[in-house]
Design a protein around this motif. Structure first.
Motif, PDB file in Angstrom:
ATOM      1  N   SER A 283       1.825 -37.759  15.727  1.00 51.43           N
ATOM      2  CA  SER A 283       1.830 -39.016  14.976  1.00 51.43           C
ATOM      3  C   SER A 283       2.047 -38.778  13.492  1.00 51.43           C
ATOM      4  CB  SER A 283       0.502 -39.756  15.177  1.00 51.43           C
ATOM      5  OG  SER A 283       0.354 -40.160  16.515  1.00 51.43           O
ATOM      6  N   GLU A 284       2.497 -39.811  12.799  1.00 52.46           N
ATOM      7  CA  GLU A 284       2.655 -39.739  11.347  1.00 52.46           C
ATOM      8  C   GLU A 284       1.284 -39.584  10.696  1.00 52.46           C
ATOM      9  OE1 GLU A 284       6.168 -42.772  10.269  1.00 52.46           O
ATOM     10  OE2 GLU A 284       4.652 -43.617  11.582  1.00 52.46           O
ATOM     11  N   ILE A 285       1.209 -38.745   9.683  1.00 52.23           N
ATOM     12  CA  ILE A 285      -0.078 -38.531   9.025  1.00 52.23           C
ATOM     13  C   ILE A 285      -0.281 -39.444   7.828  1.00 52.23           C
ATOM     14  CG2 ILE A 285      -0.173 -36.122   9.757  1.00 52.23           C
ATOM     15  CD1 ILE A 285       0.615 -35.356   6.907  1.00 52.23           C
ATOM     16  N   ALA A 286       0.787 -40.073   7.338  1.00 50.08           N
ATOM     17  CA  ALA A 286       0.684 -40.897   6.129  1.00 50.08           C
ATOM     18  C   ALA A 286      -0.297 -42.044   6.308  1.00 50.08           C
ATOM     19  CB  ALA A 286       2.061 -41.436   5.749  1.00 50.08           C
ATOM     20  N   THR A 287      -0.328 -42.631   7.518  1.00 46.22           N
ATOM     21  CA  THR A 287      -1.223 -43.768   7.742  1.00 46.22           C
ATOM     22  C   THR A 287      -2.689 -43.367   7.644  1.00 46.22           C
ATOM     23  OG1 THR A 287      -1.045 -43.357  10.124  1.00 46.22           O
ATOM     24  CG2 THR A 287       0.419 -45.013   9.178  1.00 46.22           C
ATOM     25  N   ILE A 302      -1.022 -31.170   1.606  1.00 51.67           N
ATOM     26  CA  ILE A 302      -1.457 -31.663   2.911  1.00 51.67           C
ATOM     27  C   ILE A 302      -1.177 -30.569   3.943  1.00 51.67           C
ATOM     28  CG2 ILE A 302      -1.202 -33.473   4.645  1.00 51.67           C
ATOM     29  CD1 ILE A 302      -0.088 -35.271   2.399  1.00 51.67           C
ATOM     30  N   ILE A 303      -2.197 -30.223   4.709  1.00 47.03           N
ATOM     31  CA  ILE A 303      -2.111 -29.114   5.659  1.00 47.03           C
ATOM     32  C   ILE A 303      -2.459 -29.628   7.050  1.00 47.03           C
ATOM     33  CG2 ILE A 303      -2.992 -26.826   6.263  1.00 47.03           C
ATOM     34  CD1 ILE A 303      -3.891 -26.654   3.257  1.00 47.03           C
ATOM     35  N   SER A 304      -1.582 -29.401   8.004  1.00 46.71           N
ATOM     36  CA  SER A 304      -1.890 -29.696   9.396  1.00 46.71           C
ATOM     37  C   SER A 304      -2.585 -28.474   9.975  1.00 46.71           C
ATOM     38  CB  SER A 304      -0.601 -30.002  10.179  1.00 46.71           C
ATOM     39  OG  SER A 304      -0.905 -30.345  11.513  1.00 46.71           O
ATOM     40  N   GLY A 305      -3.896 -28.579  10.134  1.00 44.18           N
ATOM     41  CA  GLY A 305      -4.708 -27.441  10.528  1.00 44.18           C
ATOM     42  C   GLY A 305      -5.722 -27.129   9.448  1.00 44.18           C
ATOM     43  N   ASN A 306      -6.439 -26.021   9.588  1.00 43.59           N
ATOM     44  CA  ASN A 306      -7.431 -25.673   8.572  1.00 43.59           C
ATOM     45  C   ASN A 306      -6.764 -24.974   7.392  1.00 43.59           C
ATOM     46  OD1 ASN A 306      -7.724 -22.604   8.790  1.00 43.59           O
ATOM     47  ND2 ASN A 306      -8.168 -23.175  10.912  1.00 43.59           N
ATOM     48  N   VAL A 307      -7.508 -24.830   6.297  1.00 41.26           N
ATOM     49  CA  VAL A 307      -6.918 -24.338   5.051  1.00 41.26           C
ATOM     50  C   VAL A 307      -6.546 -22.856   5.105  1.00 41.26           C
ATOM     51  CG1 VAL A 307      -8.066 -26.061   3.618  1.00 41.26           C
ATOM     52  CG2 VAL A 307      -9.229 -23.906   4.092  1.00 41.26           C
ATOM     53  N   VAL A 313       2.494 -29.601   5.394  1.00 43.58           N
ATOM     54  CA  VAL A 313       3.400 -30.656   5.842  1.00 43.58           C
ATOM     55  C   VAL A 313       3.666 -31.603   4.682  1.00 43.58           C
ATOM     56  CG1 VAL A 313       2.716 -30.565   8.269  1.00 43.58           C
ATOM     57  CG2 VAL A 313       1.464 -32.043   6.711  1.00 43.58           C
ATOM     58  N   LYS A 314       4.788 -32.263   4.737  1.00 40.76           N
ATOM     59  CA  LYS A 314       5.143 -33.228   3.698  1.00 40.76           C
ATOM     60  C   LYS A 314       4.362 -34.522   3.910  1.00 40.76           C
ATOM     61  CE  LYS A 314       9.809 -31.369   3.084  1.00 40.76           C
ATOM     62  NZ  LYS A 314      11.262 -31.655   3.159  1.00 40.76           N
ATOM     63  N   PRO A 315       4.262 -35.360   2.867  1.00 43.07           N
ATOM     64  CA  PRO A 315       3.527 -36.627   3.014  1.00 43.07           C
ATOM     65  C   PRO A 315       4.047 -37.509   4.143  1.00 43.07           C
ATOM     66  CG  PRO A 315       3.927 -36.163   0.694  1.00 43.07           C
ATOM     67  CD  PRO A 315       4.686 -35.129   1.474  1.00 43.07           C
ATOM     68  N   VAL A 328      -6.644 -31.804   3.073  1.00 40.82           N
ATOM     69  CA  VAL A 328      -5.948 -32.193   1.838  1.00 40.82           C
ATOM     70  C   VAL A 328      -6.739 -31.627   0.662  1.00 40.82           C
ATOM     71  CG1 VAL A 328      -4.911 -34.066   0.520  1.00 40.82           C
ATOM     72  CG2 VAL A 328      -5.279 -34.348   2.978  1.00 40.82           C
ATOM     73  N   ILE A 329      -6.140 -30.674  -0.051  1.00 40.16           N
ATOM     74  CA  ILE A 329      -6.802 -30.044  -1.195  1.00 40.16           C
ATOM     75  C   ILE A 329      -5.832 -30.021  -2.374  1.00 40.16           C
ATOM     76  CG2 ILE A 329      -8.325 -28.631   0.235  1.00 40.16           C
ATOM     77  CD1 ILE A 329      -6.460 -26.260  -0.211  1.00 40.16           C
ATOM     78  N   PRO A 330      -6.350 -29.839  -3.601  1.00 39.82           N
ATOM     79  CA  PRO A 330      -5.471 -29.835  -4.785  1.00 39.82           C
ATOM     80  C   PRO A 330      -4.444 -28.717  -4.718  1.00 39.82           C
ATOM     81  CG  PRO A 330      -7.775 -30.063  -5.434  1.00 39.82           C
ATOM     82  CD  PRO A 330      -7.775 -29.724  -3.974  1.00 39.82           C
ATOM     83  N   GLU A 331      -3.258 -29.015  -5.202  1.00 42.10           N
ATOM     84  CA  GLU A 331      -2.193 -28.013  -5.292  1.00 42.10           C
ATOM     85  C   GLU A 331      -2.507 -27.066  -6.441  1.00 42.10           C
ATOM     86  OE1 GLU A 331       0.406 -25.989  -3.936  1.00 42.10           O
ATOM     87  OE2 GLU A 331       0.936 -27.986  -3.179  1.00 42.10           O
ATOM     88  N   GLY A 332      -2.431 -25.786  -6.191  1.00 37.02           N
ATOM     89  CA  GLY A 332      -2.799 -24.792  -7.206  1.00 37.02           C
ATOM     90  C   GLY A 332      -1.602 -24.286  -7.980  1.00 37.02           C
ATOM     91  N   ASP A 333      -0.910 -25.171  -8.671  1.00 37.87           N
ATOM     92  CA  ASP A 333       0.266 -24.741  -9.429  1.00 37.87           C
ATOM     93  C   ASP A 333      -0.008 -24.670 -10.933  1.00 37.87           C
ATOM     94  OD1 ASP A 333      -0.008 -27.429  -9.830  1.00 37.87           O
ATOM     95  OD2 ASP A 333       1.981 -27.985  -9.095  1.00 37.87           O
TER      96      ASP A 333
END
Length: 451
Positions: A283-287, A302-307, A313-315, A328-333
């Protein structure tokens, strides 16, 4: 009668944003996407075409090297897109889901009186065989090779993982049907692990050998269970099944329907309302993500699975075939000026050099994806052995994969490992080496050369 397995080596990474034990029904996804890349080493051959109507449980494609292994649609609807890549490689199959779902009827099966051949045929025809994996190589099991034992982990120790005691609650009938069926497919035992202090529905099942596990992560990994109970030697095969997939297998046997419904945890420090959702595979994860407090304009991953072992995965992406958590965790850039030369209080580390997470073992951290360093050659520090509980030398096996010495890989224990077993060593690696990718490539080489 249960057997205790206590793990001392490992590391619990406590993160903010664990899912609350509350279930919501996710907004029904308009589309469902199945990606052949979720099934490692499978060469897909299409069984449908664009515009074709399918039922839930109808085959979308099958494995070219073993046509009896089918992969079926999680929903009923119309095939609206078959995406292809280089050399016409099949990337994904997208289905426009019907509002009223219809199911392929495989017929109920009386497990107690059924023969092993009938059970295997039913799992293959319905697509449930995709949930049965094997070691060596951590790929979908070869139905023509009988395993010496079957292993099921009913305990999740990974950071922000879904609580299996909660997600399996009320599914005792399906779980019992599934393990009773699997027990007929092996002459050995069906080993099941549960948390020592938990209240798992798996603990009351028959036809299993129960193990109470305790200790830090990776105590919940099925690889740890295999290593501590019945390790895999050359020429041997074992099967593994995720506890969440037992419910789908059990429902198929009891009702004849392939119901790909799954209870998914939405977790992570970027989620304002972390909780569980009832949805379907693909299923779509955006919803789920953007309707629960995740900022659409935020800089999050956004990660499908554990960290530790999930995939980004994309939004507008989809839940992959095996995951029961979206992290869903902050991007470390971002980069810290002189970050290597100052005391660190807000990060997890196994080292005590200017790091202080060891002083607060119960503190929950808000970590991002920053690796805090650059890729470099292996540095021997002994940190891998501190978090690796298997009776295997992690540094040596990683190096043997890099220089592709098959004899050494065999001798060091490659037959019983999977990439997820090296997620923690990758996390603590000061050299920032991609351990899971190294192991995956090593397993692929062995599968190609040895088979």
């Amino acid at each position: 009668m249960s057997n205790d397995i206590k793990i001392k080596k490992g590391l619990d990474i406590k993160l903010k944003g664990a899912a609350e034990k509350a279930v919501e029904k996710a907004i029904i996804s308009n589309t469902c996407t199945v990606r052949p890349e979720d099934f490692h080493s499978v060469i897909p051959k299409l069984a449908v075409k664009v515009g074709e109507k399918v039922k839930a449980g109808q085959a979308l494609f099958f494995n070219k090297t073993n046509e009896s292994v089918k992969f079926t649609s999680p929903v009923s609807g119309e095939v609206i897109e078959i995406a292809r890549g280089e050399k016409r490689k099949i990337l994904s199959i997208k289905i426009q889901a019907d509002k009223e779902q219809s199911f392929e009827d495989f017929g109920a099966l009386k497990v107690d009186s059924a023969k092993a051949e009938d059970i295997k045929a039913r799992l293959l025809a319905s697509g449930c065989w995709a949930f049965v994996k094997q070691r060596p190589y951590d790929v979908i099991a070869n139905p023509e090779v009988a395993p010496k034992a079957i292993f099921i982990s009913g305990y999740s120790s990974a950071p922000l993982a879904a609580d299996l005691d909660y997600t399996l609650e009320g599914k005792a009938a399906e779980l019992q049907a599934a393990v009773s069926a699997l027990a007929k497919l092996t002459e050995g035992k069906v080993h099941v692990s549960v948390g020592k202090n938990g209240n798992s529905p798996l603990a009351g099942l028959s036809n299993i050998t129960l193990h109470n596990v305790s200790g830090p992560h990776p105590s919940g990994n099925v690889g740890t269970l295999i290593n501590k109970t019945d390790p895999v030697n050359k020429g041997e095969t074992v099967w593994t099944v995720a506890a969440q997939d037992l419910v789908i297998i059990g429902e198929l046997l009891l009702t004849g329907k392939f119901n790909a419904e799954r209870l998914v945890a939405l977790a992570g420090s970027s989620v304002k309302k972390p909780r569980y959702f009832k949805t379907k595979i693909g299923s779509e994860i955006a919803t789920m993500v953007y309707d629960n407090g995740v900022d659409k304009d935020g800089n999050d991953r956004i990660i499908s699975g554990n960290v530790l072992s999930g995939k980004q995965v994309k939004p507008d992406g989809n839940l992959d075939y095996y995951s029961n958590v979206i992290s869903v965790i902050p991007e470390g850039d971002d980069y810290e000026f002189f970050g290597w030369n100052k005391p660190i209080f807000n990060k997890v580390s196994t080292s005590r050099a200017l790091t202080f997470s060891w002083l607060t073992p119960n503190k929950k951290f808000e970590l991002n994806t920053n690796t805090n360093g650059e890729h470099r050659n292996f540095v021997i520090t002994g940190s891998y052995e501190e978090v690796f509980p298997l009776d295997i030398f992690p540094m040596q096996i990683l190096k043997s994969c890099l220089y592709q010495d098959l004899d050494e890989m065999e001798a060091l224990g490659m037959y019983e490992v999977a990439p997820e077993d090296f997620a923690l060593t990758e996390f603590v690696c000061v050299s920032k080496q991609p351990h899971q990718d190294i192991i995956r490539k090593g397993l692929d080489l062995m599968l190609k050369e040895i088979g």
